[in-house]
Motif scaffolding. Structure first.
Motif, mmCIF file in Angstrom:
data_model
loop_
_atom_site.group_PDB
_atom_site.id
_atom_site.type_symbol
_atom_site.label_atom_id
_atom_site.label_comp_id
_atom_site.label_asym_id
_atom_site.label_seq_id
_atom_site.Cartn_x
_atom_site.Cartn_y
_atom_site.Cartn_z
ATOM 1 N N PHE A 77 0.844 -1.197 0.000
ATOM 2 C CA PHE A 77 0.000 0.000 0.000
ATOM 3 C C PHE A 77 0.879 1.247 0.000
ATOM 4 C CE2 PHE A 77 -2.103 -3.432 2.230
ATOM 5 C CZ PHE A 77 -3.379 -3.449 1.690
ATOM 6 N N GLY A 78 0.439 2.270 -0.716
ATOM 7 C CA GLY A 78 1.201 3.508 -0.746
ATOM 8 C C GLY A 78 0.337 4.696 -1.079
ATOM 9 N N GLN A 79 0.889 5.861 -0.838
ATOM 10 C CA GLN A 79 0.213 7.118 -1.142
ATOM 11 C C GLN A 79 1.234 8.083 -1.723
ATOM 12 O OE1 GLN A 79 -3.182 8.956 1.200
ATOM 13 N NE2 GLN A 79 -1.473 10.109 2.035
ATOM 14 N N GLN A 80 0.912 8.662 -2.854
ATOM 15 C CA GLN A 80 1.825 9.592 -3.516
ATOM 16 C C GLN A 80 1.413 11.026 -3.215
ATOM 17 O OE1 GLN A 80 2.678 8.762 -7.671
ATOM 18 N NE2 GLN A 80 2.977 10.927 -8.105
ATOM 19 N N LEU A 81 2.378 11.807 -2.706
ATOM 20 C CA LEU A 81 2.137 13.212 -2.416
ATOM 21 C C LEU A 81 2.778 14.076 -3.497
ATOM 22 C CD1 LEU A 81 2.941 13.213 1.427
ATOM 23 C CD2 LEU A 81 0.758 12.731 0.288
ATOM 24 N N ASP A 82 2.428 15.349 -3.518
ATOM 25 C CA ASP A 82 3.055 16.259 -4.464
ATOM 26 C C ASP A 82 4.491 16.545 -4.030
ATOM 27 O OD1 ASP A 82 2.664 17.865 -2.255
ATOM 28 O OD2 ASP A 82 1.919 19.574 -3.387
ATOM 29 N N SER A 83 5.210 17.336 -4.814
ATOM 30 C CA SER A 83 6.632 17.579 -4.547
ATOM 31 C C SER A 83 6.856 18.266 -3.199
ATOM 32 C CB SER A 83 7.239 18.440 -5.665
ATOM 33 O OG SER A 83 6.559 19.686 -5.768
ATOM 34 N N LYS A 84 5.881 18.988 -2.690
ATOM 35 C CA LYS A 84 6.009 19.650 -1.396
ATOM 36 C C LYS A 84 5.570 18.747 -0.246
ATOM 37 C CE LYS A 84 5.353 24.314 -3.263
ATOM 38 N NZ LYS A 84 4.535 25.549 -3.199
ATOM 39 N N GLY A 85 4.988 17.599 -0.578
ATOM 40 C CA GLY A 85 4.546 16.670 0.453
ATOM 41 C C GLY A 85 3.321 17.113 1.206
ATOM 42 N N SER A 86 2.518 18.010 0.613
ATOM 43 C CA SER A 86 1.372 18.564 1.331
ATOM 44 C C SER A 86 0.022 18.236 0.701
ATOM 45 C CB SER A 86 1.515 20.091 1.434
ATOM 46 O OG SER A 86 1.591 20.667 0.141
ATOM 47 N N VAL A 87 0.018 17.631 -0.485
ATOM 48 C CA VAL A 87 -1.233 17.318 -1.172
ATOM 49 C C VAL A 87 -1.197 15.865 -1.637
ATOM 50 C CG1 VAL A 87 -2.735 17.827 -3.148
ATOM 51 C CG2 VAL A 87 -1.587 19.693 -1.934
ATOM 52 N N VAL A 88 -2.276 15.123 -1.379
ATOM 53 C CA VAL A 88 -2.372 13.744 -1.835
ATOM 54 C C VAL A 88 -2.692 13.731 -3.325
ATOM 55 C CG1 VAL A 88 -3.614 11.565 -1.606
ATOM 56 C CG2 VAL A 88 -3.143 12.952 0.424
ATOM 57 N N GLN A 89 -1.837 13.082 -4.114
ATOM 58 C CA GLN A 89 -2.075 12.979 -5.547
ATOM 59 C C GLN A 89 -2.782 11.690 -5.915
ATOM 60 O OE1 GLN A 89 1.878 13.682 -7.255
ATOM 61 N NE2 GLN A 89 1.301 15.814 -7.616
ATOM 62 N N GLN A 90 -2.375 10.592 -5.325
ATOM 63 C CA GLN A 90 -3.075 9.340 -5.579
ATOM 64 C C GLN A 90 -2.723 8.310 -4.512
ATOM 65 O OE1 GLN A 90 -1.978 7.096 -9.081
ATOM 66 N NE2 GLN A 90 0.120 7.831 -9.037
ATOM 67 N N ALA A 91 -3.662 7.378 -4.305
ATOM 68 C CA ALA A 91 -3.451 6.240 -3.416
ATOM 69 C C ALA A 91 -3.290 4.993 -4.269
ATOM 70 C CB ALA A 91 -4.624 6.098 -2.453
ATOM 71 N N MET A 92 -2.421 4.084 -3.843
ATOM 72 C CA MET A 92 -2.096 2.928 -4.671
ATOM 73 C C MET A 92 -2.042 1.654 -3.842
ATOM 74 S SD MET A 92 0.970 4.676 -6.943
ATOM 75 C CE MET A 92 1.653 5.512 -5.526
ATOM 76 N N GLU A 93 -2.313 0.537 -4.515
ATOM 77 C CA GLU A 93 -2.176 -0.786 -3.923
ATOM 78 C C GLU A 93 -1.768 -1.759 -5.019
ATOM 79 O OE1 GLU A 93 -4.898 -4.315 -1.851
ATOM 80 O OE2 GLU A 93 -5.697 -2.276 -2.038
ATOM 81 N N GLU A 94 -0.739 -2.575 -4.748
ATOM 82 C CA GLU A 94 -0.285 -3.576 -5.700
ATOM 83 C C GLU A 94 -0.023 -4.882 -4.967
ATOM 84 O OE1 GLU A 94 2.866 -2.476 -8.325
ATOM 85 O OE2 GLU A 94 2.183 -0.404 -8.501
ATOM 86 N N THR A 95 0.062 -5.959 -5.736
ATOM 87 C CA THR A 95 0.298 -7.273 -5.136
ATOM 88 C C THR A 95 1.492 -7.953 -5.795
ATOM 89 O OG1 THR A 95 -1.207 -8.393 -6.679
ATOM 90 C CG2 THR A 95 -2.147 -7.567 -4.616
ATOM 91 N N VAL A 96 2.137 -8.806 -5.020
ATOM 92 C CA VAL A 96 3.243 -9.646 -5.497
ATOM 93 C C VAL A 96 3.054 -11.023 -4.893
ATOM 94 C CG1 VAL A 96 5.745 -9.997 -5.521
ATOM 95 C CG2 VAL A 96 4.830 -7.676 -5.636
ATOM 96 N N ALA A 97 3.235 -12.063 -5.697
ATOM 97 C CA ALA A 97 3.165 -13.424 -5.166
ATOM 98 C C ALA A 97 4.322 -13.654 -4.202
ATOM 99 C CB ALA A 97 3.209 -14.446 -6.298
ATOM 100 N N ALA A 98 4.042 -14.401 -3.129
ATOM 101 C CA ALA A 98 5.071 -14.662 -2.114
ATOM 102 C C ALA A 98 5.125 -16.153 -1.801
ATOM 103 C CB ALA A 98 4.785 -13.858 -0.851
ATOM 104 N N PRO A 99 5.721 -16.966 -2.687
ATOM 105 C CA PRO A 99 5.921 -18.389 -2.353
ATOM 106 C C PRO A 99 6.894 -18.494 -1.184
ATOM 107 C CG PRO A 99 6.293 -17.945 -4.706
ATOM 108 C CD PRO A 99 6.267 -16.624 -4.011
ATOM 109 N N VAL A 100 6.489 -19.190 -0.128
ATOM 110 C CA VAL A 100 7.335 -19.197 1.068
ATOM 111 C C VAL A 100 8.662 -19.905 0.824
ATOM 112 C CG1 VAL A 100 5.355 -19.034 2.618
ATOM 113 C CG2 VAL A 100 6.246 -21.287 1.994
ATOM 114 N N ALA A 101 8.734 -20.733 -0.222
ATOM 115 C CA ALA A 101 10.006 -21.392 -0.532
ATOM 116 C C ALA A 101 11.091 -20.375 -0.851
ATOM 117 C CB ALA A 101 9.835 -22.361 -1.703
ATOM 118 N N LEU A 102 10.714 -19.204 -1.361
ATOM 119 C CA LEU A 102 11.703 -18.185 -1.696
ATOM 120 C C LEU A 102 12.109 -17.356 -0.484
ATOM 121 C CD1 LEU A 102 10.319 -16.809 -5.098
ATOM 122 C CD2 LEU A 102 12.088 -18.538 -4.724
ATOM 123 N N LEU A 103 11.377 -17.459 0.598
ATOM 124 C CA LEU A 103 11.677 -16.638 1.763
ATOM 125 C C LEU A 103 12.850 -17.195 2.566
ATOM 126 C CD1 LEU A 103 8.084 -15.894 3.130
ATOM 127 C CD2 LEU A 103 9.407 -14.614 1.440
#
Length: 546
Positions: free
Chosen positions: A384-410
């Motif tokens: 999960f993440g949130q992107q702010l403007d260059s001054k860090g004072s305005v929310v530009q967009q909220a984001m969510e992404e996924t990645v597979a996590a096979p425990v064998a790789l951990l």
């Protein structure tokens, strides 16, 4: 004619306890939506699929709050206690005292949203500051053309939030509020962006909410684990109400950071025709975080980019030099899977640490090695993440992404995984650069604007094939067989997606009247570069497959 009247009362005490009243948005196992209180959430977590907020930051913030509560209620003090929770059908009733303790660790009186003396995640001392619209709690309502001096709130907005809505946005605000000027308590108007803005927050997701919460719940023994957690660590609701003036300090520990008081807030409720609403709120600067994030934040991956090679005057050898630590963050269009090394793998055989995966994954890996978690399990990393403007004072967009996590790789017993994943990600980066180079060389001939479609036609389409590659690689390593089929599948996906993006680019260039010869030459140069990168990829992998 009958006259309709609205009765507004502000003199009666209002009560909304988060351990008793439904307010947490969840998805049940059958897919239906519901709202539950904190006690029900924990007691029925094995029957709930997931917490799902109105926005990705809300989902992330609510998980952080619940994890802090679980640490206080369940611990667990060590991996043995964690395994007992994992194997149990359901989590213990949080209102029942633990063995040997007279009282439950869930202090219900600390979860009163409108308490006059200890309101949940609020500061009664700022109640005298002029209140503003409750729109300031809601990011998508707190921006517009007609903004106030400090908080970018549209002054004409009148927002009525139910107590449940106000509680959800209050938790989200403390974790994700942008920085900038705020209405001051006294004179200090400046505020630091809330801590979660500076990272992609990683959540390991299991089959049920019970699994998800436990997969992200490390052993908790203040003074011992997790590291940097002092004996006086405590979540915000157990601490005295904060002083109204802004301050700066390092976190006392993990639950302190999970419930960080980045703002001084006071919710103003009132009753309208028997219903309670929050339509006014005070938000002033709160506690600024000091210290390095990578030393305290365990739900994020961190990396140090290599800045140069330094040659030793004595031995004549070169040694890489690395820059400062950065938290892995979500980037528009370019998937977070590109940081799978940092997200999934423990560094092996490196003189100098280059990345640090979320500490929660170190714990999961140990549970796999101890055979508490099945070795063939595949979970999902939600970032999960949130992107702010260059001054860090305005929310530009909220984001969510996924990645597979096979425990064998951990686990750290597959040293081949790191180099193979690293070269596979590098292949995608080099081919993406070749696509952009094709476009730049073509534009140079006509002084045209950049083609925004290439990134969209390439990067987002790689996420699914990369998950497939990770799972195939994990199965091969676990079975002790050659992982070449996994890398071949990734190579084919790169070739297909990249050539399709280049073909659409060339067709679009010709339709726009571009020079046929120049477009064709750039396209052929790209194909030549693509073949070169894949051939080089093969060469790198040979040493790991022999």
């Amino acid at each position: 004619m009958r006259t309709l009247t609205t009765t507004i009362r502000t003199d009666e005490p209002v009560r909304f306890n988060l351990t008793e009243q439904p307010w947490l948005p969840v998805v049940r196992m059958d897919g239906t939506r519901d709202e539950v209180d904190l006690v029900t959430l924990l007691s029925e977590s094995h029957r709930i699929r997931r917490i799902l907020g109105q926005s990705p930051p809300m989902t992330a913030a609510l998980h952080r709050l619940v994890l802090a509560l679980m640490h206080r209620v369940y611990g667990p003090a060590d991996e043995k206690e964690w395994a007992e929770l994992w194997r149990a059908e359901s989590l213990p009733d949080p209102t029942t005292p633990r063995p040997g303790e007279p009282l439950p660790r869930l202090q219900a009186d600390r979860f009163e949203l409108f308490d006059a003396e200890r309101p949940f995640l609020q500061c009664p001392a700022v109640s005298g500051v002029p209140a503003s619209s409750a729109a300031k709690l809601v990011p998508h309502r707190a921006v517009g053309n007609n903004t106030t001096l400090f908080d970018h709130t549209t002054v004409q907005d009148e927002v009525r939030l139910s107590p449940a809505e106000a509680a959800r946005w209050l938790v989200t605000l403390q974790a994700y509020d942008p920085g900038g000027m705020k209405t001051p308590y006294a004179r200090d108007k400046s505020s630091q962006a809330a801590p979660a803005n500076s990272m992609g927050m990683v959540l390991v997701e299991g089959r049920t909410l019970k699994e998800t919460l436990l997969l992200n719940l490390m052993p908790y023994q203040p003074g011992e684990s997790p590291r940097k957690t002092d004996v006086d660590d405590r979540p915000a609701w157990e601490a005295p109400p904060p002083r109204p003036e802004p301050e700066q300090r390092p976190p006392k520990g993990w639950t302190d950071l999970l419930t960080w008081p980045s703002r001084r807030v006071w919710l103003v409720p009132r009753q309208v025709d028997g219903e309670t609403y929050v339509d006014r709120v005070v938000i002033t600067p709160g506690t600024r975080l000091s210290g390095e994030l990578e030393d305290n934040e365990w739900m994020a991956a961190h990396r140090r980019p290599k800045i140069r090679e330094a040659r030793s005057t004595r031995s004549g050898t070169t040694k890489p030099k690395y820059g400062p630590w950065y938290a892995v963050r979500l980037q528009e269009h370019r998937g977070v899977w590109r940081f799978s090394q940092e997200l999934l793998l423990a560094p092996v055989g490196s003189e100098e640490r280059r990345w640090q995966r979320p500490l929660t994954l170190d714990h999961v890996a140990r549970m796999v090695m101890d055979r508490v978690i099945p070795r063939n399990a595949v979970y999902t990393l939600r970032v999960f993440g949130q992107q702010l403007d260059s001054k860090g004072s305005v929310v530009q967009q909220a984001m969510e992404e996924t990645v597979a996590a096979p425990v064998a790789l951990l686990r750290a017993d597959h040293p081949v995984a790191g180099p193979v994943i690293g070269h596979s990600i590098e292949l995608a980066n080099l081919v993406g650069s070749a696509l952009n180079q094709m476009d730049r060389e073509h534009r140079a001939q006509f002084k045209a604007a950049a083609s925004v479609g290439l990134d969209l036609a390439y990067w987002p389409l790689l996420s699914g094939p990369f998950d497939t590659f990770l799972q195939a690689l994990a199965r091969a390593l676990e079975a002790g067989i050659n992982p070449r089929p996994a890398t071949d599948g990734w190579e084919r996906a790169i070739w297909r997606i990249a050539t399709e993006a280049a073909e659409r680019w060339s067709e679009r260039s010709l339709r726009q009247g571009r020079n046929l010869e120049v477009a064709g030459k750039c396209y052929e140069q790209f194909l030549e570069q693509l073949r070169h990168e894949i051939h080089t990829y093969h060469g790198y992998l040979v040493r790991y497959f022999e």
